[in-house]
Design a protein around this motif. Sequence first.
Motif, PDB file in Angstrom:
ATOM      1  N   TYR A 218       0.807  -1.217   0.000  1.00  0.00           N
ATOM      2  CA  TYR A 218       0.000   0.000   0.000  1.00  0.00           C
ATOM      3  C   TYR A 218       0.849   1.279   0.000  1.00  0.00           C
ATOM      4  CZ  TYR A 218      -4.365  -2.529   0.910  1.00  0.00           C
ATOM      5  OH  TYR A 218      -5.459  -3.336   0.810  1.00  0.00           O
ATOM      6  N   VAL A 219       1.827   1.327   0.908  1.00  0.00           N
ATOM      7  CA  VAL A 219       2.477   2.616   1.168  1.00  0.00           C
ATOM      8  C   VAL A 219       3.453   3.038   0.076  1.00  0.00           C
ATOM      9  CG1 VAL A 219       2.214   2.402   3.654  1.00  0.00           C
ATOM     10  CG2 VAL A 219       4.313   1.567   2.577  1.00  0.00           C
ATOM     11  N   LYS A 220       3.632   2.214  -0.961  1.00  0.00           N
ATOM     12  CA  LYS A 220       4.525   2.603  -2.043  1.00  0.00           C
ATOM     13  C   LYS A 220       3.846   3.536  -3.047  1.00  0.00           C
ATOM     14  CE  LYS A 220       5.115  -1.617  -3.274  1.00  0.00           C
ATOM     15  NZ  LYS A 220       5.675  -2.806  -3.955  1.00  0.00           N
ATOM     16  N   HIS A 221       2.557   3.772  -2.911  1.00  0.00           N
ATOM     17  CA  HIS A 221       1.821   4.501  -3.941  1.00  0.00           C
ATOM     18  C   HIS A 221       1.707   5.990  -3.643  1.00  0.00           C
ATOM     19  CE1 HIS A 221       0.784   0.813  -5.957  1.00  0.00           C
ATOM     20  NE2 HIS A 221       0.376   0.300  -4.793  1.00  0.00           N
ATOM     21  N   LYS A 222       1.746   6.754  -4.714  1.00  0.00           N
ATOM     22  CA  LYS A 222       1.492   8.194  -4.624  1.00  0.00           C
ATOM     23  C   LYS A 222       0.794   8.630  -5.895  1.00  0.00           C
ATOM     24  CE  LYS A 222       5.827   9.262  -4.009  1.00  0.00           C
ATOM     25  NZ  LYS A 222       6.530   7.972  -4.076  1.00  0.00           N
ATOM     26  N   GLY A 223       0.028   9.711  -5.807  1.00  0.00           N
ATOM     27  CA  GLY A 223      -0.704  10.186  -6.980  1.00  0.00           C
ATOM     28  C   GLY A 223      -1.660  11.297  -6.605  1.00  0.00           C
ATOM     29  N   GLY A 224      -2.882  11.226  -7.121  1.00  0.00           N
ATOM     30  CA  GLY A 224      -3.881  12.263  -6.878  1.00  0.00           C
ATOM     31  C   GLY A 224      -5.266  11.662  -6.853  1.00  0.00           C
ATOM     32  N   PRO A 225      -6.246  12.337  -7.443  1.00  0.00           N
ATOM     33  CA  PRO A 225      -7.617  11.810  -7.454  1.00  0.00           C
ATOM     34  C   PRO A 225      -7.732  10.416  -8.060  1.00  0.00           C
ATOM     35  CG  PRO A 225      -7.616  14.130  -8.075  1.00  0.00           C
ATOM     36  CD  PRO A 225      -6.179  13.717  -7.984  1.00  0.00           C
ATOM     37  N   LEU A 226      -6.880  10.091  -9.048  1.00  0.00           N
ATOM     38  CA  LEU A 226      -6.953   8.748  -9.649  1.00  0.00           C
ATOM     39  C   LEU A 226      -6.569   7.664  -8.652  1.00  0.00           C
ATOM     40  CD1 LEU A 226      -5.466   9.318 -13.236  1.00  0.00           C
ATOM     41  CD2 LEU A 226      -7.850   8.890 -12.599  1.00  0.00           C
TER      42      LEU A 226
ATOM     43  N   PRO B 267      -2.713  -1.065  -9.142  1.00  0.00           N
ATOM     44  CA  PRO B 267      -1.804  -0.579 -10.186  1.00  0.00           C
ATOM     45  C   PRO B 267      -1.224   0.770  -9.794  1.00  0.00           C
ATOM     46  CG  PRO B 267      -3.872  -1.356 -11.139  1.00  0.00           C
ATOM     47  CD  PRO B 267      -4.060  -1.344  -9.652  1.00  0.00           C
ATOM     48  N   SER B 268       0.084   0.918  -9.971  1.00  0.00           N
ATOM     49  CA  SER B 268       0.762   2.157  -9.594  1.00  0.00           C
ATOM     50  C   SER B 268       0.348   3.287 -10.506  1.00  0.00           C
ATOM     51  CB  SER B 268       2.279   1.980  -9.661  1.00  0.00           C
ATOM     52  OG  SER B 268       2.916   3.200  -9.401  1.00  0.00           O
ATOM     53  N   THR B 269       0.184   4.481  -9.951  1.00  0.00           N
ATOM     54  CA  THR B 269      -0.178   5.655 -10.743  1.00  0.00           C
ATOM     55  C   THR B 269       1.043   6.347 -11.308  1.00  0.00           C
ATOM     56  OG1 THR B 269      -0.115   6.996  -8.749  1.00  0.00           O
ATOM     57  CG2 THR B 269      -2.231   6.076  -9.381  1.00  0.00           C
ATOM     58  N   ASP B 270       2.233   5.918 -10.909  1.00  0.00           N
ATOM     59  CA  ASP B 270       3.468   6.527 -11.398  1.00  0.00           C
ATOM     60  C   ASP B 270       4.261   5.517 -12.221  1.00  0.00           C
ATOM     61  OD1 ASP B 270       2.968   8.875 -10.055  1.00  0.00           O
ATOM     62  OD2 ASP B 270       3.844   8.090  -8.193  1.00  0.00           O
ATOM     63  N   THR B 271       5.031   6.019 -13.164  1.00  0.00           N
ATOM     64  CA  THR B 271       5.947   5.147 -13.896  1.00  0.00           C
ATOM     65  C   THR B 271       7.141   4.856 -13.022  1.00  0.00           C
ATOM     66  OG1 THR B 271       5.267   6.167 -15.962  1.00  0.00           O
ATOM     67  CG2 THR B 271       7.315   4.915 -15.986  1.00  0.00           C
ATOM     68  N   PRO B 272       7.392   3.579 -12.707  1.00  0.00           N
ATOM     69  CA  PRO B 272       8.500   3.286 -11.795  1.00  0.00           C
ATOM     70  C   PRO B 272       9.847   3.614 -12.431  1.00  0.00           C
ATOM     71  CG  PRO B 272       7.608   1.266 -12.709  1.00  0.00           C
ATOM     72  CD  PRO B 272       6.709   2.362 -13.167  1.00  0.00           C
ATOM     73  N   ALA B 273      10.745   4.125 -11.608  1.00  0.00           N
ATOM     74  CA  ALA B 273      12.088   4.429 -12.084  1.00  0.00           C
ATOM     75  C   ALA B 273      12.953   3.172 -12.007  1.00  0.00           C
ATOM     76  CB  ALA B 273      12.705   5.544 -11.230  1.00  0.00           C
ATOM     77  N   ALA B 274      14.026   3.193 -12.767  1.00  0.00           N
ATOM     78  CA  ALA B 274      14.964   2.073 -12.706  1.00  0.00           C
ATOM     79  C   ALA B 274      15.609   2.013 -11.340  1.00  0.00           C
ATOM     80  CB  ALA B 274      16.031   2.242 -13.780  1.00  0.00           C
TER      81      ALA B 274
END
Length: 591
Positions: free
Chosen positions: A283-291, A377-384
């Motif tokens: 859970y705590v790995k996610h960040k984003g906004g209204p989506l 599903p993550s709202t951000d594109t994961p970095a390398a």
Amino acid sequence: MATAEALSEAIAQQSSLLVELRKQQADNATMEEAKKKLGDLKRAQGQLLGAAGGAKDGGKKKERLLLKTAKGTRDYGPTEMFCREHIERIVKDCFTTFGGSCLDTPVFERKDILAGKYGEDAKLIFDLKDQGGEELALRYDHTVPLARYLAMNGAINTQAKLWQVGKVYRRDNPVMSKGRMREFSQADFDIAGTWDSMIPDAELIGLLCTILTRLEVGEFIVKLNHRKILDGIFEVCGVPADKIRTISSAVDKLDKLPWAEVKKEMSEEKGLESAVADKIGEYVKHKGGPLLLEQLLKDETLMANPSAKAGLQEMGTLFSYLEAYSVLDKISFDMSLARGLDYYTGIIYEAVVEASAPPGFKAANAFASSSTQPSIPSTDTPAAPVATSKKKSKKPVNADEEEEVDESSVGVGSIAAGGRYDNLVGMFAAAAAGEGKKAPGLPCVGVSIGMDRIFAIVWPKWVERGMRSKETMAYVMAAGDGLLKERVRLVQTLREAGIKSDFLFKNKPKLPAQFAAGERDEAPFAIILGGDELKEGLVTVKEQRWEFVDGEKRKIQSDDKGTKVKRDELVDWIKSTETFKDWSFGKLISS
């Protein structure tokens, strides 16, 4: 045997070497060796000076006075204070613009007032021990003293906006260049009272975005989360109730440490089952906004938890209000944000800039070593994945010394933070009423701005842009006989008209010395009195400007002999100039 002069020179050279090694990001072994050598040199110097002092006093050892500020504190010179006052003026102006009233509380409190409010950070409270029959401690923040003030004054039904700017104290390991200190300034704005849901919370976030925009701190993000959502996640994942606050404190470190180290703290240091930690990580790995909020609302397991459901619904209300404040583009719903203080009950937030994170650490890499797959599903594109290394602090040589923090491996940290604390005032009121007695509470929400961390960001820009270092607008001079009384009379006239003015404290100063003094103050107006002109009711005004040449601030040389202005029209003439309008707001030194 080394002489005092030789040791001083060796210490200076070793200190310069250490600075260069930090800039070059030298390996730990090289850094430790350089630090050890510097420490050895300083100890040798102390022993030499102590021995010399003992010989002079006939064998009686006299300790040498060490002229330095206490650890974690610093002096600010006049030029730096001009910048700090500029920052404070903007903050206070925004506070009053948003309807706030000023409050001031003592810098120390009874120790029992502060006890039990800060969780694991309680160890950072400065304890003053017994002071005249009272156990006292320096205040850790403005929030607890405010709650004590509201409870003490019976303000249970109050609806108020209160602000306070002042020093607070924490016995932390300081990193002076990043604004992490033991004595530092905070500016707090709090809204007390029962209002419709999330309106005060949105007002505070709108206020914070307004302040940071006006301070020109650069690109910033306000990270948001909700304690009810966090508590719900911990309950769903199987965290025992007595471990929720300590696990919350560990999660809050994800902006500084990779997931592997945070998980290690939760499982090995705090006794949480590894499988439970992995569930939290989902859970705590996610960040984003209204989506992201929409996705969480579809999580049946989370929505079945009453605490998480209430928090997510309030977060939805908040997002709709933040859109009206036109700040949604500054907001990040960050599920790793926990805020370690025990008194938060609802929305929590903190503002960060690029310099907030430690050098080389990217928040997107915090979970690079996590083996779990996200349930949402993550709202951000994961970095390398990027390998991260945690530089260790220098271990103390003696038992009474403290660890030395490697400043090159530390970020500025959050520049502002806050949240909702609905139970704190009621807690004080109930404790004052006595055991078994009920006392009404008072919901509150607040934000705290780290003025020293803001200064650490703004000051380099202030210097680069050639901002003013003093408010003197006019420097009054005299040619010839000195004309001291005439200079004083004119300075007084200008001061009474609101034009900050000065003159040289000499009876008959030479004109070049007066110009030099005015230039040191960067006064844009040089006003020159002459015997013949005085008889005609005139003065000569010469406007002065500065520019940057090869990175240095220099006065622009000009053949202009100045402008003749009638003495009785001087004030209006100065105030009508573009120079006065620009410089009075501390703008660039030259156009």
